[in-house]
Design a protein around this motif. Sequence first.
Motif, mmCIF file in Angstrom:
data_model
loop_
_atom_site.group_PDB
_atom_site.id
_atom_site.type_symbol
_atom_site.label_atom_id
_atom_site.label_comp_id
_atom_site.label_asym_id
_atom_site.label_seq_id
_atom_site.Cartn_x
_atom_site.Cartn_y
_atom_site.Cartn_z
ATOM 1 N N ASP A 479 0.821 -1.208 0.000
ATOM 2 C CA ASP A 479 0.000 0.000 0.000
ATOM 3 C C ASP A 479 0.856 1.260 0.000
ATOM 4 N N GLY A 480 1.898 1.264 0.852
ATOM 5 C CA GLY A 480 2.801 2.416 0.897
ATOM 6 C C GLY A 480 3.510 2.634 -0.417
ATOM 7 N N ASN A 481 3.889 1.541 -1.068
ATOM 8 C CA ASN A 481 4.547 1.607 -2.368
ATOM 9 C C ASN A 481 3.642 2.285 -3.394
ATOM 10 N N ILE A 482 2.395 1.823 -3.493
ATOM 11 C CA ILE A 482 1.444 2.372 -4.468
ATOM 12 C C ILE A 482 1.120 3.830 -4.144
ATOM 13 N N ARG A 483 0.904 4.138 -2.851
ATOM 14 C CA ARG A 483 0.581 5.515 -2.460
ATOM 15 C C ARG A 483 1.696 6.478 -2.850
ATOM 16 N N THR A 484 2.937 6.057 -2.628
ATOM 17 C CA THR A 484 4.070 6.917 -2.948
ATOM 18 C C THR A 484 4.168 7.154 -4.453
ATOM 19 N N VAL A 485 4.033 6.089 -5.241
ATOM 20 C CA VAL A 485 4.097 6.247 -6.700
ATOM 21 C C VAL A 485 2.966 7.146 -7.187
ATOM 22 N N ARG A 486 1.771 6.954 -6.634
ATOM 23 C CA ARG A 486 0.633 7.784 -7.058
ATOM 24 C C ARG A 486 0.897 9.263 -6.756
ATOM 25 N N THR A 487 1.446 9.540 -5.577
ATOM 26 C CA THR A 487 1.765 10.932 -5.213
ATOM 27 C C THR A 487 2.809 11.516 -6.150
ATOM 28 N N HIS A 506 1.117 -6.581 -8.897
ATOM 29 C CA HIS A 506 1.669 -5.330 -8.376
ATOM 30 C C HIS A 506 2.358 -4.551 -9.492
ATOM 31 N N ALA A 507 3.080 -5.257 -10.362
ATOM 32 C CA ALA A 507 3.742 -4.604 -11.494
ATOM 33 C C ALA A 507 2.722 -3.928 -12.411
ATOM 34 N N TRP A 508 1.597 -4.596 -12.648
ATOM 35 C CA TRP A 508 0.566 -4.003 -13.508
ATOM 36 C C TRP A 508 -0.051 -2.756 -12.861
ATOM 37 N N GLN A 509 -0.219 -2.783 -11.533
ATOM 38 C CA GLN A 509 -0.730 -1.591 -10.841
ATOM 39 C C GLN A 509 0.225 -0.411 -11.019
ATOM 40 N N LEU A 510 1.515 -0.694 -10.909
ATOM 41 C CA LEU A 510 2.516 0.359 -11.078
ATOM 42 C C LEU A 510 2.526 0.879 -12.513
ATOM 43 N N MET A 511 2.356 -0.024 -13.469
ATOM 44 C CA MET A 511 2.306 0.393 -14.865
ATOM 45 C C MET A 511 1.080 1.264 -15.127
ATOM 46 N N ASP A 512 -0.019 0.963 -14.442
ATOM 47 C CA ASP A 512 -1.217 1.814 -14.549
ATOM 48 C C ASP A 512 -0.906 3.258 -14.147
#
Length: 611
Positions: A479-487, A506-512
Amino acid sequence: MHSGGLELALVFLLAAVIAVPVFRRFGLGAVLGYLAAGVVLGPYGVKVIRDAEPVLAASEIGVVMMLFVIGLELSPSRLRVMRKPVFGAGGLQVLLSGLALGAVAMFGGGLGWKASVVVGVGLALSSTAVCLQLMSERKELTSDYGRLAFAILLFQDLAAIPLLAAIPLLGKAAAVQGDGLQWMAIAKAVGAIAAVIFGGRVLLRHVFRIVARTQMPEVFTGAALLTVLSAAWVMQIAGLSAGLGAFIAGVLLADSEFRHELESQIDPFKGLLLGLFFMAVGMSIDLQRVVSEPAMIAAMVAVLMLIKFALLFGVGLHPGGLDRRESIQLAAVMSLGGEFAFIVFNEAVNAGLLDDPSRDRLIAAVGVSMALTPLLLIAISRALSAAPKAKPKREFDKIPDNHPKVMIAGMGRFGQIVARLLLAHKVPFIAIENSADQVDFMRRFGNMVYYGDPARPELLRSAGAAQVDVFVIAIDDLDGNIRTVRTLRRLYPRAKVFARARDRRHAWQLMDLGAEPIRETFYSSLKLGEHVLTSLGVAPEVARDHTERFREHDERMLNAQYLVHDDEAALLQSAKDARKELEELFEADQGEGILGEITAEADAAAQRSLH
């Protein structure tokens, strides 16, 4: 108008929300907007506030917080580098301005020499809050003249201490209290400074480590505010500048791992309270005095600003100093009076050095000079922008102001390897870690890691993320990983973001989110597979080639499956197709060859184990 606390807060916020954008829209700056809002709300406007003094006293916390944040930017080593401009240029400006303005007060205003000394030095001090805010709006705090201006302002804050201590001695109180007052004041001042330095060096880091381990942001915010206000309070009860205490506390924490987190926690409070302070200054401008004696107030403002402008221009041009353009900018931003004059002149009245009408005229002149300075700076800036810019004569005193181009978020086992590779190539970077224990562990080995949550925008801004070209998100928590990338993608869309991915989804979420995922076990698993192949008798170069071909195939599949990863049926079919393609990929050169050798070797090993 009588209003409760909630109504007053709503009025202040509404005034700020209306006035500041309007004034900035016309290029007049936020400070002038706040001052104008204060004039309208104050006792000489619509009378929402009938007495500005309580508001001014409460809002000075904003100035205290601003000085704490500035202290966080100045480590003791950088402060040592600045000692020459602080005591040289700062001392020269206060001395010359105090003498010149004191002489005008004595010969032009008919004051005695004691009152003239207090008036001269009081008017020599410029407004720290207004000067720094104006330069910050123009992003000129780190320019040559901005640094010199800050050095002079710092000396002025130091000079205010003996001035306050001297006023009772110069006035009627000296005859009653004798010399003991002076020594008592000095002892209290030294004790207060020692207490703040001891607390900052010995106690604060341990306190923040304990607070950080709670993983509760609101507790850390409370600890940050407690630090600032405690340092200010200790100085205040000793009769010193509250802002000086906060500044010293900031300097002592400038090299700590909590520097950026502290700045991000204090910044929102600082901005709001500083705006309230400027409104309180606007409320303090005595419009009735200005209207009843316009010629006298105008003359006082003109003399004040002309004398300080001329002397500051000369100080800027001292040998090895600024060029003409930057000396003019220095003089323009600092030729005003300062909020400290309100305190000085009130103390002078209490000591019998000034009468009430003289104090009111002086305070009105200082207030008007503060309101005129943003307009003067705009006029000077436009005039200078039309003139050709001269090349700088020299570089300012060497104060390192590096902005690393790489930021690593998360300094666990994954982030550490990236950091070691960057260190080997002498690539500077800034690292942020959300675990206080991990920060302590990393700092034991000399690594400059800062504590904080890298998903918080204010922390990223404090850490200089706007200058970062490449972000490495090595956070283990999903969750922290995704939140940071989104910010990061929202605030800095042009920056390159490499993010640690736990698995395919998780990789696909980051690619999104537009990040480039690096699967945490993928490359190590490939390397292990290569070693397994060679241990089974495959030639090392063949194993290496097959491993590389498998990597290329898998990355192609990752990108192909990303297009259909929301469709379960399509994803399942893609996985089957990928397996078939993988079999065909090695069929030509494996067949009965390598694959057969591997199978035979495995069978032989099994037979040996049975016997």
